[in-house]
Design a protein around this motif. Structure first.
Motif, mmCIF file in Angstrom:
data_model
loop_
_atom_site.group_PDB
_atom_site.id
_atom_site.type_symbol
_atom_site.label_atom_id
_atom_site.label_comp_id
_atom_site.label_asym_id
_atom_site.label_seq_id
_atom_site.Cartn_x
_atom_site.Cartn_y
_atom_site.Cartn_z
ATOM 1 N N HIS A 115 -8.164 -3.133 4.935
ATOM 2 C CA HIS A 115 -7.839 -3.335 3.527
ATOM 3 C C HIS A 115 -6.393 -3.816 3.432
ATOM 4 O O HIS A 115 -5.481 -3.140 3.895
ATOM 5 C CB HIS A 115 -8.027 -2.021 2.770
ATOM 6 N N GLN A 116 -6.187 -4.978 2.843
ATOM 7 C CA GLN A 116 -4.844 -5.547 2.729
ATOM 8 C C GLN A 116 -4.464 -5.620 1.259
ATOM 9 O O GLN A 116 -5.238 -6.104 0.427
ATOM 10 C CB GLN A 116 -4.797 -6.936 3.348
ATOM 11 N N ASN A 117 -3.274 -5.140 0.959
ATOM 12 C CA ASN A 117 -2.774 -5.162 -0.413
ATOM 13 C C ASN A 117 -1.721 -6.250 -0.558
ATOM 14 O O ASN A 117 -0.820 -6.384 0.271
ATOM 15 C CB ASN A 117 -2.156 -3.819 -0.785
ATOM 16 N N THR A 118 -1.856 -7.023 -1.611
ATOM 17 C CA THR A 118 -0.824 -7.987 -1.985
ATOM 18 C C THR A 118 -0.123 -7.457 -3.221
ATOM 19 O O THR A 118 -0.482 -6.387 -3.743
ATOM 20 C CB THR A 118 -1.447 -9.374 -2.266
ATOM 21 N N MET A 124 -2.538 -4.305 -10.017
ATOM 22 C CA MET A 124 -3.785 -3.970 -10.711
ATOM 23 C C MET A 124 -4.261 -2.563 -10.358
ATOM 24 O O MET A 124 -4.851 -1.879 -11.203
ATOM 25 C CB MET A 124 -4.879 -4.992 -10.377
ATOM 26 N N ASP A 125 -3.983 -2.109 -9.170
ATOM 27 C CA ASP A 125 -4.349 -0.751 -8.783
ATOM 28 C C ASP A 125 -3.606 0.257 -9.653
ATOM 29 O O ASP A 125 -4.192 1.212 -10.167
ATOM 30 C CB ASP A 125 -4.041 -0.550 -7.299
ATOM 31 N N ARG A 129 -5.198 2.784 -12.619
ATOM 32 C CA ARG A 129 -4.934 4.225 -12.587
ATOM 33 C C ARG A 129 -4.340 4.700 -13.907
ATOM 34 O O ARG A 129 -4.711 5.769 -14.409
ATOM 35 C CB ARG A 129 -3.982 4.558 -11.436
ATOM 36 N N MET A 130 -3.406 3.933 -14.446
ATOM 37 C CA MET A 130 -2.806 4.320 -15.724
ATOM 38 C C MET A 130 -3.834 4.293 -16.841
ATOM 39 O O MET A 130 -3.847 5.157 -17.719
ATOM 40 C CB MET A 130 -1.632 3.398 -16.042
#
Length: 142
Positions: A115-118, A124-125, A129-130
């Motif tokens: 899993h790679q996060n940019t 957006m994550d 969550r908010m």
């Protein structure tokens, strides 16, 4: 009219035919039977059901252990994979060979898609969550 509705149920039995059918059935059963003469001890059944008397020399005397019986008990308590070379039932086929077919190398990028996060996915994550926290906060306030 009522007699013909249910059919003729008063057919006479032919005892000669019944006897020949019985003889043929017995002959077929005898042809397929195999007499079993190799008897042994059932390793799954307890031998001593009751405990011996504590003051009796007959019950407290230690006997010799039968190595053949101990081997049978040990084999009965093993897992099916250790007892048999191949599965005995269809259900045993699942998980019979539990070693991986190829070695798992985590450094090989052809088989591992981590899993790679940019920066966009991180943003957006946090936004999702908010949003979830706000929705759950409103539900508990109601």
């Amino acid at each position: 009219m009522a007699a013909t509705k249910g059919g003729d149920k008063t057919k006479e039995l032919n005892f000669v035919h019944q006897n020949s059918i019985l003889c043929e059935t017995v002959a077929k059963e005898n042809r397929c039977q195999k007499i079993f003469t190799n008897y042994g001890i059932n390793p799954f059944r307890k031998i001593h059901v009751l405990a011996g008397k504590p003051n009796s020399p007959h019950d407290t005397a230690e006997g010799e252990e039968d190595p053949n019986f101990l081997r049978i008990i040990e084999r009965a308590n093993q897992e099916p994979v250790k007892k048999y070379s191949s599965p005995q039932t269809e259900s045993q086929e699942y998980g019979w060979i539990n070693t991986p077919l190829i070695e798992h190398d985590k450094s090989d990028r052809r088989l591992n898609f981590h899993h790679q996060n940019t920066s966009i996915t991180k943003y957006m994550d946090i936004a999702w969550r908010m949003k979830d926290q706000k929705e759950h906060g409103k539900e508990t306030a109601k």
